[in-house]
Each structure stands twice: as structure tokens, then as C-alpha cells.
Write a protein that holds these residues in place. Structure first.
Motif, PDB file in Angstrom:
ATOM      1  N   LEU A   1      -7.185   5.205 -13.168  1.00  0.00           N
ATOM      2  CA  LEU A   1      -7.384   4.312 -12.015  1.00  0.00           C
ATOM      3  C   LEU A   1      -7.157   5.045 -10.697  1.00  0.00           C
ATOM      4  CD1 LEU A   1      -5.200   1.283 -13.152  1.00  0.00           C
ATOM      5  CD2 LEU A   1      -7.678   1.242 -12.845  1.00  0.00           C
TER       6      LEU A   1
ATOM      7  N   SER B   1     -10.096  -4.602  -2.855  1.00  0.00           N
ATOM      8  CA  SER B   1      -9.273  -5.370  -3.792  1.00  0.00           C
ATOM      9  C   SER B   1     -10.161  -6.183  -4.716  1.00  0.00           C
ATOM     10  CB  SER B   1      -8.301  -6.297  -3.050  1.00  0.00           C
ATOM     11  OG  SER B   1      -7.547  -7.056  -3.989  1.00  0.00           O
ATOM     12  N   GLY B   2      -9.700  -6.361  -5.940  1.00  0.00           N
ATOM     13  CA  GLY B   2     -10.428  -7.173  -6.912  1.00  0.00           C
ATOM     14  C   GLY B   2      -9.974  -8.613  -6.915  1.00  0.00           C
ATOM     15  N   VAL B   3      -9.137  -8.997  -5.958  1.00  0.00           N
ATOM     16  CA  VAL B   3      -8.649 -10.372  -5.855  1.00  0.00           C
ATOM     17  C   VAL B   3      -8.859 -10.840  -4.429  1.00  0.00           C
ATOM     18  CG1 VAL B   3      -6.671 -11.908  -6.147  1.00  0.00           C
ATOM     19  CG2 VAL B   3      -6.866  -9.879  -7.600  1.00  0.00           C
TER      20      VAL B   3
ATOM     21  N   LEU C   1      -1.091   2.467  -4.397  1.00  0.00           N
ATOM     22  CA  LEU C   1      -1.947   1.851  -5.425  1.00  0.00           C
ATOM     23  C   LEU C   1      -3.412   1.952  -5.030  1.00  0.00           C
ATOM     24  CD1 LEU C   1       0.081  -1.431  -6.036  1.00  0.00           C
ATOM     25  CD2 LEU C   1      -0.063   0.545  -7.583  1.00  0.00           C
ATOM     26  N   PRO C   2      -4.299   2.289  -5.983  1.00  0.00           N
ATOM     27  CA  PRO C   2      -5.725   2.338  -5.683  1.00  0.00           C
ATOM     28  C   PRO C   2      -6.307   0.934  -5.569  1.00  0.00           C
ATOM     29  CG  PRO C   2      -5.352   2.786  -8.006  1.00  0.00           C
ATOM     30  CD  PRO C   2      -3.992   2.639  -7.375  1.00  0.00           C
ATOM     31  N   GLY C   3      -7.345   0.791  -4.783  1.00  0.00           N
ATOM     32  CA  GLY C   3      -8.028  -0.491  -4.650  1.00  0.00           C
ATOM     33  C   GLY C   3      -9.350  -0.456  -5.408  1.00  0.00           C
ATOM     34  N   LEU C   4      -9.601  -1.509  -6.201  1.00  0.00           N
ATOM     35  CA  LEU C   4     -10.808  -1.555  -7.035  1.00  0.00           C
ATOM     36  C   LEU C   4     -11.350  -2.978  -7.028  1.00  0.00           C
ATOM     37  CD1 LEU C   4      -9.056   0.291  -9.955  1.00  0.00           C
ATOM     38  CD2 LEU C   4     -11.012   1.246  -8.757  1.00  0.00           C
TER      39      LEU C   4
ATOM     40  N   VAL D   1     -12.673  -2.697 -12.391  1.00  0.00           N
ATOM     41  CA  VAL D   1     -11.488  -2.840 -13.246  1.00  0.00           C
ATOM     42  C   VAL D   1     -11.905  -3.203 -14.672  1.00  0.00           C
ATOM     43  CG1 VAL D   1      -9.397  -4.211 -13.654  1.00  0.00           C
ATOM     44  CG2 VAL D   1      -9.944  -3.408 -11.339  1.00  0.00           C
TER      45      VAL D   1
ATOM     46  N   VAL E   1      -2.181  -5.558 -11.496  1.00  0.00           N
ATOM     47  CA  VAL E   1      -1.903  -4.646 -10.370  1.00  0.00           C
ATOM     48  C   VAL E   1      -3.167  -3.864  -9.999  1.00  0.00           C
ATOM     49  CG1 VAL E   1      -0.573  -2.613  -9.648  1.00  0.00           C
ATOM     50  CG2 VAL E   1       0.565  -4.491 -10.858  1.00  0.00           C
ATOM     51  N   ALA E   2      -3.963  -3.480 -11.008  1.00  0.00           N
ATOM     52  CA  ALA E   2      -5.203  -2.757 -10.716  1.00  0.00           C
ATOM     53  C   ALA E   2      -6.161  -3.632  -9.917  1.00  0.00           C
ATOM     54  CB  ALA E   2      -5.865  -2.299 -12.017  1.00  0.00           C
ATOM     55  N   LEU E   3      -6.244  -4.922 -10.292  1.00  0.00           N
ATOM     56  CA  LEU E   3      -7.122  -5.839  -9.560  1.00  0.00           C
ATOM     57  C   LEU E   3      -6.644  -6.045  -8.131  1.00  0.00           C
ATOM     58  CD1 LEU E   3      -7.740  -8.461 -12.366  1.00  0.00           C
ATOM     59  CD2 LEU E   3      -9.553  -7.202 -11.171  1.00  0.00           C
ATOM     60  N   LEU E   4      -5.346  -6.192  -7.970  1.00  0.00           N
ATOM     61  CA  LEU E   4      -4.804  -6.423  -6.623  1.00  0.00           C
ATOM     62  C   LEU E   4      -4.976  -5.179  -5.751  1.00  0.00           C
ATOM     63  CD1 LEU E   4      -1.497  -8.276  -7.550  1.00  0.00           C
ATOM     64  CD2 LEU E   4      -3.353  -9.235  -6.145  1.00  0.00           C
ATOM     65  N   GLY E   5      -4.575  -4.036  -6.289  1.00  0.00           N
ATOM     66  CA  GLY E   5      -4.566  -2.822  -5.477  1.00  0.00           C
ATOM     67  C   GLY E   5      -3.542  -2.941  -4.346  1.00  0.00           C
ATOM     68  N   GLU E   6      -3.436  -1.893  -3.581  1.00  0.00           N
ATOM     69  CA  GLU E   6      -2.463  -1.856  -2.477  1.00  0.00           C
ATOM     70  C   GLU E   6      -2.652  -3.049  -1.523  1.00  0.00           C
ATOM     71  OE1 GLU E   6      -0.625   1.285  -1.774  1.00  0.00           O
ATOM     72  OE2 GLU E   6       0.335   0.572   0.064  1.00  0.00           O
ATOM     73  N   ALA E   7      -3.882  -3.242  -1.072  1.00  0.00           N
ATOM     74  CA  ALA E   7      -4.134  -4.292  -0.073  1.00  0.00           C
ATOM     75  C   ALA E   7      -3.875  -5.670  -0.662  1.00  0.00           C
ATOM     76  CB  ALA E   7      -5.569  -4.188   0.433  1.00  0.00           C
ATOM     77  N   GLY E   8      -4.304  -5.875  -1.915  1.00  0.00           N
ATOM     78  CA  GLY E   8      -4.148  -7.184  -2.537  1.00  0.00           C
ATOM     79  C   GLY E   8      -2.692  -7.518  -2.790  1.00  0.00           C
TER      80      GLY E   8
END
Lengths: 505, 448
Positions: free
Chosen positions: A21, A30-32, A55-58, A63, B340-347
Motif C-alpha cells: 500500500l 481517500s477511499g471514504v 498513511l497512503p491515500g487510496l 483498495v 485504515v487503507a480506505l481512510l488514508g491520512e486525509a480520511g
């Protein structure tokens, strides 16, 4: 070339390379989708996080693709027979998954008022009733999170019982063939471990136990059926000897699948036994957990069971969360909240599906399948003990003598044939042990295919086809991995590339 | 029986190969006196429809937290979990695989564990993390035992604002090992003096932030005091969403971080299974409990993953192992990792900001209710209020009205009259303004 480009270049058919990742995520994405937070006067007291987390953003499709791709590099019981001895890799029914996800179970907070959780307490109470009936023991403690946690639960109750009786006992007897969790657990309770050797029939002699008994022995931890796949035929004599010496009998219930519905630990003199719901009662292993390890207790140890207890009163079910009433002598709490509810609902669903008749058939088919493997393979491989076995067939390395092929090589060659190896090099008391557990959920055709492959490999080994084994696995996503290098220079997390390294690319 | 593939013919053929006349012959090593001839007193097998009907009826006798306003916290938090999480963890290859002991056919599990370890290390601000523990309380107990091994000392100081279940779990798990625990008295002020409790035999001080009552702690000075005295600082976190808003424990001197990961990806599940987080400094790694996944190469030199440093573990070291843990919480670690992968830093930062904003709005609203006082000066998404009447009774009354108002402190710390009126209240991104109004109105009614 960047890491990502190197990975993409290496796809082979459906074997898709997938970077970490962290190798391809970008900050900002972000995926959310979440709304803008309303501005408020911060109550964080100046402790705001200012440094980046890293943290990476995806996006969601990235994802999903990432985890789907890496999932394809795993073996699974849904895909093929998974003969890991001691692990009971049986089919995981999907109804269990559906039930565990009902909002009435999954969306319950553990600290809701009792009036709002009567069904949950009923589920726990009902599961405990099934476990009491199947073990023939009066009380079942539900909190332990796994088998080893259940062992801790059992040994703590033993220790608490001795302490309550004013007895200072320091030694626990454990057969040399035991799972490593047994001695590790005894040590956590402050006990010294005294190993018991097995006999030539792969069992413990009651005479060997008697020799070790004394006023300082707190108890014995005995796996039955044992880790060699054999039933301890002198178990009742062992229990009597332990009890006569003032000790308690802890049974490691990892192999309960072989005897469920056929014999009850309570009738064998057991004082405490953990039940791996993720083995016998089919909650999925999930790549290493979570599990659940409820512990059944005899009358003697029941008062010391951990908190909380679920009890049934006149006006419904109730939790005893503190040392009071039935929990007054409890050795305490061993985790937050009440237990592995998500595992309880799955296991209860499984039990109701099978029923008393089906569970008995489970044990019979599991034992029948293991004996079928043992009988079919004992002349091609080598078996250190005669049958009948229980639900595991044990082979050893004798058939590989002089071939220059190790058990590990043989196991890796099985992978090239599409099979996960059996448990190898355990139990430690058998040289090159190969502990094979087919479970009751394999068809005869599946067992026959497995037998044919093992016969073919054994013949190839004896014929001197050494490279086929030493180079194995050759057809997998990754070939043999260097475990020594991993331990010599541990890299346990991703770290960002240094500016120097980036410049060098 | 739908899960059993063997037919009567199969069984007969297999018995013939074995040379046994009946299946009971295979059970002959069980003493005759202990063999069960008939069936146990339990219902017989049932079809999927019947079982599902029975279990659904049982589930219907509960009130799901999400069925109405819920402000429960106290170590378990209700958050929205993206649909992709549950979809992915139900893939057969994740759900029905075993511990990755054969790395060549377990690279999927190993890779997500390596990613999980990295995520936890980043969030906690520590150098390394393990592949998960059972849950937060047992992770905390393991941290205390690890500190004891590292310092060769025998005492531990536990904060009076550490979650009571965690305090009790540490006490249980250390009770037979000759450790002396200094249990600081319950502290709702957020200002307890733990440094003065450190002695020459203190292995560690255990402090939680946000603490059980919601107060936030800067542990920098306490860490300094610990280190000057040769002790370690264990920081416990039960709400991992707070990592998106608050300074990391590793940036405030923590030597070991033990925590609960449930908030991210796992769900409430009535208390389990959850996922224990465990992180520390690199030089302590050989005293860590639990599994570790490491990077290596395969025979062709390609990057690969493998379980490593297993000489710490029970299956190799037996009674000298760092822990007895074997099964951990792998699939919950995967849920955590996907979320956590879906959220990422910004999320994650935005999610944390939404949680804090919700809690601030709720605190302001409740503080305006007569007979209700917010106790905290600082908090993240959970705080303590003092009511004019016992909190347990208020919670029961409001539950009958469909509102899960919070956790009465007396449920976890009984028999202390000074705490009887205290209520823990949590607000997350799932709570609407209408729900907050309902709680304020409800509390007005029960405290009037």
C-alpha cells in the motif's frame, strides 16, 4: 525503475504482482467520503497531532484491487484439502457467517443495559449448555479468546484452588509431546514444568506419572487425544493418580474433534479442558485468528472461573461482572468485556446445524478419514505408531532415510502438487514428524487424490529425484523464502525511501 | 448432513481398506466405561432454514446499538465501517486460511500483516508493531510482562484512569508471578501524580490516553521521570480513531504502546473478537510477544514475506517463551488494515475531526442541562458527566425509552459512592444532532 514499475513488469498470467500500500498511495486521496467537520472550540488541550502520520491515500477501487490481488496468493480450505495436524482445518459453513452478522448480534455494544441484550446472553448461555453437555462437565467459562488463553484460564483456576486450600504446589507435569503453549502457560502461572516421557506406543504410562507425583505437584496438562493422534488409553488411571496426589487434571482440548459425541472429558476425570471453537466447532481460522477458547470446569474448579459469568435468573439472563454471588471466589477477569461473541454465534449455529447426531458423525468421519490415510499410506511413507489413530495420522521421516531429502523438502514438493503440507516437525518427540489431519469434511475422492499424490511423491523421493524436492516449490507465486535472512536482519515494517536512495534510481 | 461428504458406501469401503468391521472399532482405545453408546441429550441436526430462523429470533431479542441513539463507549466504539471491509475479509483466501506457516502459499496473509504492522507503527509513532494480540486488555498485560523482562524489575504502577477491565486483566495475568502492582486510586481529574509512585523496582508505569474518563494526557514529562528512574512507560489507547487527531504516544516518550483496534474496521460484536495493538522500540523487539512478519527474498531474489523472530515464541521456546499466545486476531487485523487503507491520512484525520466535533457539540449541549455537569477539561470523543442522580438508574430509564445514554461508571467500578453519579458519554461520526437532542431531553427528564 521504480518499485511499482518493477512489480508491474513481473506479472505472470493470473499471478499479479502487487506492491505494498505504501509503495503507491498518495497523500490527499481517500477511499471514504466524509463531510466537512463543523468548526468547534478544540478540547484537545494543545495535544493536536501536527506531524504527518505517513498513511497512503487510496480510492476504493484501488483498495479493493490491492486486497483481492494479495488474497490470491493464499492457500485456503475453501480451495483444497488443508491437512494441518492439530489445527482441524474443516469446512467453514457460510450460514455461520450470515448469522454472526445479524445486527442483533454484530451491532451490540458490550456495555448495553441487560434489558437490551437478553438474546445475546441467551446465545452465550445456550452455547455453554451445549458445551457442558458435550463435555459432561458442570460449568463452562466463556471469556478466553483462544486455546492458549483457555489454558491460562484453566491453570489459573488450578492455582487459585490450591491457594484457597493453603497449598503451595510448584510443579506441573507436561508430556514431552505437548503443544508449546502448555509449558508457556504453566510458566505464566508461576509453575515449574516437569516433562513426562512417552512410551513406545506413543502414550503416557500411568507408572511414569506416579514416579513424578508428590505434594508439590499442582497438576498435569495432558492433550487427549494426544498430539501423536492417539487416544491416551490409561487416561482414567492417570486422572485417579493425579487426584490421589491432590493435583488437578488439565486437558488440552485441541483434539476434541475426534471424540465429540463419542466420549465426554468429564467421564475421563478431567478438571478443566479448553475447547477451540475455531477447530472443533468450525469458526474460520482467518489467517491466524481470531479464535475462542471456552473452558469447561469440574465441580472442584468451578468456583474459581473467570469473570464475567452469564447466569439465568427468574426474570431473565444476567451478567455477574464482579466478585459477588456465584463469582465470589473467581480468580478474576482475563480480558475486557465478555468473550468472543462473534465466534459464539458462529459455533452455536454450527452445533445446531449438526445436532447431537451430526456431531457424533463428525467425530466418526474425522477418525475414519484419518485411519484411511494411515492405512493407505503407511507402506509408502512411514508411520511410527500402529493404528487405530484418532483424527490425525502421524507419519515420520524414516521413509526418506538415505534419500538426501528432508521432511521440509517433501512438504515443499507437496505445494507444487497443489497441497498445503501437513504439520511438519511437530510433535518434537518424533523425528521428522508429519502430522496429517484430513477432517470429516473431505470426500473420499478428495482423500484418494491426496493419497495418490503422496504415493507419487514418496516414490519419486525413493527413486532419487532429489532436485524436484530441494528446488520446491517451483510453481508458486514465490519460491522458497529465505527465513534465515529475515531473522538475521529483521525488516518488520515499510519505511519511506531516503532521499539518497531516490536520487540513485 | 450437508457438511459431511462421505456416503454410507464410502464409509463401508474405507472401513474395508482399514480392515475394521465397524467404525466403533477405531474408538477402542477409549476406555469402555467412558464410551457413549447413544446420543447426548441435545437436539438433532437441522436444516439451514430452521437454524437461521432460531438464531434470527435470538438476535431479535436484542436491541442493536444502531437501532436508535447510542452514546456508549468505555473501550468499544460504534463507527461507520465502509462496506468494502466486510466484503474483502469474506474472501475465502483470507477467511479460511491458517496461520502463514508455509510462506510460499501464504503471501497474501503475510503481506497484509506486514502492512498492518506498518500502519500500527505509524499511528502509534513507534518503530515496530506486532501482527496483533487478542484485544486491548490482554495486550496491556503483555506490555507489563515485557517491561518486567526488559528491566528485570518486579513492580508496575497502574494509573487510576486506566480502563478498569484493563487494570483487572493486568492484575489477573500477573497475580502468580511475584509482581507487585501499585494500583493508583481512581482518578477522574486527569491530573494524577504517577511519577511520585515510581520506585527502584518499578518496571513500568501504565497510563491511558484518552483515559477511561476521556481526559487527554501529555505523557512527555512522565516518560522523562520513568526513564530517569530506569522504568519504562506503557501507553494504552482504547480509541484508535484518536490517532488521527492527537499527538502520537511515540512522540510523547512511550516505550510500549498497547491498545484496542476495534474502532477501525472491526465493529462492536458485543465485546469480541477485537484486535489488540502492540508497538514498541526496535531495540526491544526480541522481548516482544506475538507474531512478527518480516521482509525477505525468495530463491529467485524476489521480495517476499515470512513470519520471523519466532525463537521468541511458544512453539520453539516453550516455557521460556515471551508469551503463550498462538492464535491471535489475524482477520480483525485485516479489517483494521483495510479500513485504515480506505481512510488514508486525509480520511483518518477528517474522521477524527468529525468525532471530536461531535463530542464537543454534545458536551456543550449536555452542560446546559440542569443537573448535568461535564467533568472533563480535555477530551477526544468521550467524556464524563456528573448527574444529579445515580447514573445506572438513569441509563436504565432511558434505555426503556430507546436511548442508550452511555456507560455508568459504577458498572465497572462498583461500591464507590463518589462515582455513582458519573456517566461516560461518547459521540462519534455516527451520532446525529437529533440523537444528541434526544439524549439532552432524556437527561433533563431523568435528572429533574
Amino acid at each position: 525503475m521504480t518499485d511499482q514499475a518493477a512489480h508491474q513488469a513481473a506479472h505472470r498470467g493470473l499471478d499479479l504482482e502487487e506492491p505494498l500500500l505504501f509503495d503507491f498511495g498518495e497523500t490527499g486521496r481517500s477511499g471514504v467520503d466524509l463531510p466537512d467537520p463543523e468548526p468547534v472550540a478544540s478540547r484537545l488541550g494543545g495535544l493536536e497531532r501536527t506531524a504527518p502520520i505517513g498513511l497512503p491515500g487510496l480510492s476504493e477501487p484501488q483498495v479493493i484491487r490491492h486486497f483481492v490481488r494479495i488474497s490470491r496468493n493464499n492457500y485456503s480450505i475453501d480451495g483444497n484439502l488443508y491437512p494441518l495436524g492439530s489445527c482441524t482445518m474443516k469446512h467453514n459453513p457460510r450460514l455461520n457467517e450470515k448469522v454472526a452478522r445479524l445486527p442483533g448480534f454484530a451491532d451490540l455494544h458490550p456495555l448495553q443495559p441487560e434489558s437490551t441484550i437478553q438474546g445475546a446472553l441467551e446465545a452465550i448461555h445456550t452455547l455453554a449448555h451445549w458445551l457442558r453437555t458435550l463435555t459432561g462437565m458442570p460449568v463452562v467459562a466463556m471469556p478466553p479468546a483462544a486455546g492458549a488463553h483457555g489454558e491460562l484460564c484453566g491453570l489459573m483456576a488450578i492455582r487459585a484452588a490450591h491457594d484457597a486450600a493453603g497449598q503451595n504446589r510448584t510443579r506441573v507435569l507436561i508430556p514431552e509431546s505437548a503443544h508449546g503453549t502448555n509449558p508457556a502457560t504453566a510458566a505464566l502461572c508461576g509453575y515449574e514444568v516437569d516433562p513426562i516421557p512417552g512410551n513406545a506406543r506413543g502414550r503416557i504410562d500411568v507408572a511414569a506419572i506416579r514416579e513424578k507425583l508428590g505434594p508439590d505437584v499442582a497438576g498435569i496438562m495432558l492433550t487427549n487425544p494426544n498430539t501423536l493422534g492417539l487416544f491416551e488409553s490409561q487416561v482414567i488411571e492417570v486422572a485417579d493418580a493425579i487426584h490421589d496426589a491432590g493435583g488437578y487434571f488439565y486437558c488440552d482440548g485441541a483434539n476434541l474433534n475426534a471424540i465429540v459425541g463419542k466420549a465426554r472429558p468429564g467421564d475421563l476425570g478431567v478438571d478443566a479442558i479448553h475447547i477451540n471453537l475455531h477447530k472443533t466447532f468450525s469458526t474460520p481460522h482467518g489467517g491466524g485468528g481470531p479464535g475462542a477458547g471456552p473452558v469447561a470446569f469440574s465441580e472442584a474448579l468451578a468456583p474459581y472461573a473467570p469473570l464475567p459469568l452469564v447466569v439465568r435468573g427468574d426474570d431473565g439472563f444476567r451478567l455477574v461482572e464482579h466478585r459477588e454471588g456465584q463469582g465470589a471466589a473467581s480468580f478474576g477477569r482475563m480480558r475486557a468485556f465478555h468473550g468472543q461473541m462473534g465466534m459464539f454465534t458462529r459455533a452455536l449455529t454450527y452445533m445446531q446445524s449438526h445436532g447431537a447426531d451430526g456431531l457424533r458423525q463428525v467425530a466418526e468421519d474425522a477418525v475414519l478419514s484419518a485411519n484411511y490415510l494411515l492405512e493407505s499410506l503407511k507402506d509408502d511413507l512411514s508411520a511410527p505408531f500402529d493404528g487405530p489413530c484418532m483424527h490425525e495420522a502421524l507419519f515420520d521421516e524414516a521413509f526418506l532415510q538415505g534419500t538426501g531429502i528432508s521432511v521440509l523438502d517433501f512438504a515443499k514438493a507437496m505445494i507444487d502438487e497443489g497441497y498445503h503440507p501437513m504439520t511438519v516437525y511437530f510433535p518434537l518427540v518424533v523425528h521428522g514428524a508429519m502430522l496429517t489431519e484430513p477432517t470429516e469434511t473431505e470426500s473420499k475422492q478428495s482423500l484418494d487424490r491426496f493419497i495418490a499424490v503422496l504415493r507419487k511423491l514418496a516414490a519419486a523421493a525413493k527413486a532419487g529425484d532429489v532436485n524436484r524436492f530441494r528446488d520446491a516449490p517451483r510453481h508458486t507465486f514465490r519460491r522458497r523464502v529465505d527465513e534465515t535472512a529475515a531473522a538475521r536482519n529483521p525488516v518488520l515494517r515499510w519505511t519511506p525511501p531516503t532521499p539518497d536512495a531516490q536520487a540513485a534510481e | 448432513m450437508r457438511y459431511l461428504p462421505l456416503t454410507g458406501d464410502d464409509r463401508r469401503d474405507m472401513l474395508a481398506v482399514i480392515g475394521a468391521a465397524s467404525v466403533d472399532e477405531l474408538f477402542r482405545d477409549i476406555p469402555a466405561s467412558a464410551r457413549i453408546d447413544g446420543l447426548l441429550d441435545l437436539p438433532n441436526h437441522q436444516g439451514e432454514l430452521e437454524v437461521e430462523r432460531a438464531m434470527t429470533a435470538m438476535a431479535a431479542r436484542n436491541r442493536p446499538a444502531g437501532a436508535g441513539p447510542s452514546f456508549l463507549g468505555g473501550g468499544a466504539y460504534r463507527h461507520h465501517i465502509p462496506a468494502a471491509v466486510d466484503h474483502l475479509i469474506q474472501r475465502s483466501e483470507f477467511l479460511t486460511s491458517y496461520t502463514p506457516y508455509q510462506p510460499e502459499i501464504s503471501q497474501g496473509t503475510l503481506q497484509f500483516l506486514f502492512e498492518f504492522q506498518t500502519q500500527v507503527a505509524m499511528l502509534t509513532g513507534m518503530e515496530v508493531a506486532n501482527a496483533s494480540m487478542y484485544e486491548g486488555a490482554t495486550a496491556t498485560a503483555e506490555a507489563v510482562l515485557m517491561a518486567q523482562r526488559l528491566t528485570r524489575r518486579h513492580g508496575a504502577v497502574l494509573s487510576g484512569s486506566l480502563h478498569p477491565h484493563y487494570r483487572e486483566t493486568v492484575r489477573t495475568q500477573t497475580q502468580f508471578l511475584g509482581l507487585h502492582l501499585d494500583l493508583a486510586p481512581t482518578d477522574i481529574s486527569g491530573g494524577e501524580d504517577l511519577a511520585s509512585r515510581i520506585t527502584a523496582d518499578t518496571a513500568c508505569v501504565v497510563v491511558q490516553t484518552p483515559d477511561f474518563f476521556g481526559n487527554l494526557h501529555d505523557t512527555t514529562d512522565l516518560a522523562k521521570e520513568c526513564h530517569e528512574a530506569g522504568a519504562l512507560l506503557v501507553v494504552v489507547v482504547t480509541e484508535p480513531v484518536s490517532f488521527g487527531a492527537l499527538k502520537a504516544p511515540g512522540d510523547m516518550g512511550a516505550d510500549i504502546v498497547a491498545g484496542e483496534g476495534q474502532s477501525l474496521g472491526v465493529g462492536l460484536n458485543f465485546g469480541g473478537p477485537y484486535v489488540g495493538l502492540f508497538a514498541t522500540r526496535s531495540n526491544f523487539v526480541r522481548q516482544m510477544p506475538g507474531r512478527l512478519c518480516g521482509e525477505t527474498v525468495d530463491a529467485d531474489g524476489r521480495r517476499a514475506w515470512v513470519l520471523t523472530l519466532s525463537t521468541r515464541e511458544q512453539h520453539i521456546r516453550r516455557q521460556k517463551a515471551t508469551s503463550n499466545i498462538c492464535t491471535n486476531s489475524g482477520l480483525c487485523a485485516l479489517s483494521f488494515g483495510i479500513h485504515v487503507a480506505l481512510l488514508g491520512e486525509a480520511g483518518l484525520r477528517r474522521l477524527a475531526a468529525l468525532n471530536h466535533a461531535a463530542a464537543v457539540r454534545l458536551a456543550d449541549r449536555l452542560d446546559a442541562v440542569p443537573g448535568v455537569r461535564v467533568v472533563n477539561r480535555t477530551f477526544f470523543n468521550e467524556f464524563t458527566v456528573e448527574l444529579a442522580a445515580p447514573a445506572a438508574a438513569a441509563v436504565d430509564t432511558l434505555a426503556a425509552d430507546g436511548i442508550l445514554a452511555g456507560v455508568p461508571v459504577s458498572r465497572l467500578v462498583p461500591d464507590d459512592p463518589a462515582l455513582a453519579n458519573l456517566l461516560l458519554v461518547a459521540a462519534t461520526e455516527t451520532n446525529t444532532d437529533a440523537e444528541m437532542d434526544a439524549l439532552a431531553t432524556g437527561l433533563t427528564r431523568v435528572t429533574a
